[in-house]
Design a protein around this motif. Structure first.
Motif, PDB file in Angstrom:
ATOM      1  N   ALA A  38       0.872  -1.178   0.000  1.00 17.72           N
ATOM      2  CA  ALA A  38       0.000   0.000   0.000  1.00 17.72           C
ATOM      3  C   ALA A  38       0.906   1.224   0.000  1.00 17.72           C
ATOM      4  N   PRO A  39       0.458   2.286  -0.625  1.00 15.12           N
ATOM      5  CA  PRO A  39       1.290   3.497  -0.588  1.00 15.12           C
ATOM      6  C   PRO A  39       1.330   4.074   0.826  1.00 15.12           C
ATOM      7  N   ILE A  40       2.516   4.371   1.282  1.00 16.86           N
ATOM      8  CA  ILE A  40       2.697   4.985   2.590  1.00 16.86           C
ATOM      9  C   ILE A  40       3.520   6.244   2.384  1.00 16.86           C
ATOM     10  N   PHE A  41       2.975   7.356   2.863  1.00 20.89           N
ATOM     11  CA  PHE A  41       3.725   8.605   2.799  1.00 20.89           C
ATOM     12  C   PHE A  41       3.602   9.305   4.135  1.00 20.89           C
ATOM     13  N   ASN A 101       7.102   5.440   0.441  1.00 16.99           N
ATOM     14  CA  ASN A 101       7.542   4.061   0.254  1.00 16.99           C
ATOM     15  C   ASN A 101       7.533   3.649  -1.218  1.00 16.99           C
ATOM     16  N   ASP A 102       7.953   2.412  -1.466  1.00 22.06           N
ATOM     17  CA  ASP A 102       8.073   1.900  -2.834  1.00 22.06           C
ATOM     18  C   ASP A 102       6.737   1.902  -3.573  1.00 22.06           C
ATOM     19  N   LYS A 103       5.652   1.546  -2.871  1.00 16.48           N
ATOM     20  CA  LYS A 103       4.335   1.500  -3.512  1.00 16.48           C
ATOM     21  C   LYS A 103       3.868   2.906  -3.892  1.00 16.48           C
ATOM     22  N   ALA A 104       4.136   3.892  -3.052  1.00 17.12           N
ATOM     23  CA  ALA A 104       3.786   5.277  -3.387  1.00 17.12           C
ATOM     24  C   ALA A 104       4.556   5.705  -4.636  1.00 17.12           C
TER      25      ALA A 104
END
Length: 165
Positions: free
Chosen positions: A85-88, A100-103
């Protein structure tokens, strides 16, 4: 470590203080004990250097806790970076300080491209800026928001719906 400890003690005999020198000391059974040493010259009432005062403190548990903390931090970093999941994250001024990588994957913006940039001003469309900024400000003040949906724009201008929790 004998030579560095000897140097600390010799320096004290030359009138030089040493503070917070760390070294391992070994018990009779060979177990290492981490020691924090402070050494200072000992001066008599006539002002003559007569020896060294050394104070040692066992910091073994503290050192072990530091190693464990470093390990846990590395595990958490890996968890954040590889989450599906995107984490910012943002700092108190709204600048990106976590991405993070997904973001990076869904926005097509690398971590290096966004770190330190104003998330709302640069990556949120004008019609959503006030509401997104309000939600993020609330989060910075300890108020949770669940399932707030807003658009984030990719590097190529595509709109991506993001669910903020």
């Amino acid at each position: 470590f004998r030579a560095p400890v000897q140097r600390v003690l010799s320096n004290a005999l030359q009138g030089e203080n040493t503070a917070n020198f760390e070294f391992p000391l070994y018990t009779k059974d060979g177990r290492p004990v981490e020691v924090l040493l402070n050494a200072t010259p000992r001066i008599d009432s006539a002002g003559k250097l007569v020896g060294v005062v050394g104070v040692g403190q066992d910091i073994t548990e503290k050192k072990q806790a530091e190693v464990e903390l470093t390990r846990v931090a590395a595990d958490l970093r890996k968890l954040i970076d590889t989450a599906n999941a995107p984490i910012f994250g943002i700092d108190t001024k709204g600048r990106v300080n976590e991405w993070n990588d997904k973001a990076a994957e869904i926005t097509r913006r690398s971590k290096d491209e966004v770190m330190g940039h104003d998330l709302v001003a640069e990556f949120i469309s004008p019609e959503y800026r006030d509401s997104v900024r309000a939600v993020l400000d609330n989060a910075l003040n300890g108020q949770e928001t669940a399932n707030f949906e807003f658009p984030l724009y990719t590097k190529t201008g595509e709109r991506v719906e993001v669910l903020l929790n």
